[in-house]
Design an enzyme around this catalytic site. Sequence first.
Site, mmCIF file in Angstrom:
data_model
loop_
_atom_site.group_PDB
_atom_site.id
_atom_site.type_symbol
_atom_site.label_atom_id
_atom_site.label_comp_id
_atom_site.label_asym_id
_atom_site.label_seq_id
_atom_site.Cartn_x
_atom_site.Cartn_y
_atom_site.Cartn_z
ATOM 1 N N ASP A 189 -4.686 17.900 -8.271
ATOM 2 C CA ASP A 189 -4.891 16.576 -7.698
ATOM 3 C C ASP A 189 -6.350 16.185 -7.554
ATOM 4 O O ASP A 189 -6.665 14.995 -7.454
ATOM 5 C CB ASP A 189 -4.178 16.485 -6.347
ATOM 6 C CG ASP A 189 -2.659 16.423 -6.511
ATOM 7 O OD1 ASP A 189 -2.204 15.891 -7.544
ATOM 8 O OD2 ASP A 189 -1.940 16.917 -5.635
ATOM 9 N N TYR A 220 3.345 11.724 -3.866
ATOM 10 C CA TYR A 220 3.219 12.507 -2.637
ATOM 11 C C TYR A 220 2.129 11.967 -1.724
ATOM 12 O O TYR A 220 1.115 11.435 -2.183
ATOM 13 C CB TYR A 220 2.932 13.975 -2.954
ATOM 14 C CG TYR A 220 4.169 14.840 -2.872
ATOM 15 C CD1 TYR A 220 4.752 15.132 -1.643
ATOM 16 C CD2 TYR A 220 4.782 15.336 -4.016
ATOM 17 C CE1 TYR A 220 5.898 15.905 -1.555
ATOM 18 C CE2 TYR A 220 5.930 16.112 -3.940
ATOM 19 C CZ TYR A 220 6.482 16.386 -2.707
ATOM 20 O OH TYR A 220 7.626 17.135 -2.613
#
Length: 753
Positions: A376, A461
């Site tokens: 990420d 998310y």
Amino acid sequence: MSLKTVLILLGLALATIFALVCVLLTRERTPRSCQHLPPEQEDMEDGQSLVFADLTAEEMSQVVRYLQGQLGVPLVEASRAKPSENCIASVDLQVPAKAEVLRFLDGAGARPPREALAVLYFGKQPEPNVTEYVVGPLPTPAYHRDVTVQKYGGKVPYHRRPVTGKEYADINALIQRELKKAPRFLTACCESDGTNLVTLTTAPRGFKSGDRITWFVLFHNVAGTGYYLSPVGLEVLVDHGDLHVSRWRLHQVFYNGRYFASTGDLEQEFVAGMLEVVRLKQPKADAVLGLMKPRRPPGSPGPLQFEPQGPRYSVRNNRVTFQGWSIAFGMNPNTGPRFFDIRYRGERIVYELSLQEALALYGSNCPGSMSTRYLDGSFGIGRFAYELVRGLDCPYTATYVDRHYLAETDTPKTNQNSLCIFEHDSALPLRRHFSDSQSFYYGGLRKNTLVIRTISTLINYDYIWDFMFHGSGAVEVRVHATGYISSSFFHGQGTRYGNRVGPHTLGTMHLHHIHYKVDLDVDGQLNSLETQDMEYEFVKDPWSAQNTIERPYLRRERLEKEDEAAFPLHVPMPRYLSFVSPNPNKWEHPRSYRIQIISFPGKHLPTSSSMERSVSWGRYQLAVTRRKEEEPTSTSVYNQNDPWTPTVAFADFINNETITNEDLVAWITVGFLHVPCAEDIPNTVTVGNGVGFFLRPYNYFNEDPSVDSPDSVYFSSEQDVGASGANPLACLSSAAACAPRLPPFHFGGFLNL
């Protein structure tokens, strides 16, 4: 005086008394506004923490103008740049070297020059590459130097660059053109002409260094809800490695368990009646899987936390102080929250505490998910930390702070109110005791904690990053995962890789592994690593020689080499592991801070994997190494798109150097395995999905430092517990008899999207 007059006067008197009573009762029901008192100020020299401060928007703009005028090459704004052009990808703070900073903070050294780190994509060169420049001094830049080779041992190949928004837009345009070649199939499978389908990227992109070929998963798009739960079974593989967009190609197509060379082939198979099609209807907005809109009208308000006399912490520039704590805070647009010069009672405990990476690794029987290993940091953990919702993401009365960043544009952007700071009453005693023998008394202290929080939304998310500072001198770091699960189209043996959560939706199993850097300076820079654990010894009973007793004892060990201090992910670790100082406390024990990890991770990628070295930090739940300026981070944003030849491989940091009386860094991995289930719809909840670690004083003090807290409570059976002077809890009824001044609710988080 006549009787009539007396009765009239008596009636007027009663009416007056009744009116006064009503006024008094009304005042009781409408409490006064809370009067804020200024928080206690710490004695740290004002402005020192600015050495760690994130760049201001004006400083970022100055760097952009300088590079545009000094590099001597054409630069196109990244939001419009083609792969064959040059652009400024990002600008962030260049954190000064630790030695320079400590000379400034602790001695008579000069303030280090303020500098920026600029990342540029050079596509219009004979050898396209990624180059990093240090630019300074700010606020008026006058020099730049190329630090790429110094940092990485060579130029960064161009194919390793993160994918820009412009590149994704061009890929989506290609996919839409290709979908038009299968009109009858799309109508049958999805009630679509392709325009109401959206794509989700996967990563990494290929199987070997130099590849830039990505699976994109298609979903039904429904406004107002997460499309991640509505896969249509169609996935496409796009080769977008060429510098010229016109040469990009759709390489392969997957549908419902079968692979095709093109969308044209898919259409041909369908028309010939040789394709099994699952006919999906376009989801309705009010009944789509994952809808988060409330199903019931609002109820009565829940409990509200507020400060009767205002915040007891102070925020000035990039520094927050609270009851002995002093913390410099910031945000890296790639790796997210970072903290420096964390002090307690004037003593530095941690020089740097920073998030490094978040890995999400998936399994599925569909190509997109089965090949996904999201790193990420390459997407932007800090960049995508958006505005927080007052009263839900953080307490309503928290302090909210704006963060600025420059990425994929020449103009800085601001995520308003994207970091919050608040004092949290956990409704749990930090310590307490009720004495019911010999003498009768009660002593205790509420567990009030300073919390610094930000939340990153990384596609589906949402990660809640908490950094907490306790009155006992402990630091707590915790991350919670929420948001939408990522899903695959349910087909075949799908339940081997997760649980079915919708008619055609497979909640795919995955793991979340998070990595942190903790540069502890416990009573100085020079520390060692000590472990303690229990063993049993069998000894003869001293007062009864014919019997034996199993006596636990403490096994202490000093670890001397880095290899000894690298603890594999699922191997039991000593229960007590501490950074120790050469200096003792009052009781002749080394002043120490203990690392305590709370985690239940999944299995690390096998070391035989061709991409494992790019995430080799995940091999270890804890690794302690000697601090080196040339090892500032455990990974790189360039690892995502070339994990087969990682730009930074953490495993290389561990080379068995001595770690006795050295400046040490703890690298900590936490995480959990997530097998989605029905209760992950519509969203994954935070309950049970939180992991982290503590840094706890261990013989660092001579006693628990919280004994000095003004919030301490003590009373005995001989006291009047209702007297405010003897018991601060008795003062609450008057001290808190006020209404908090709540600012109007506002949210501007959609403005920068």
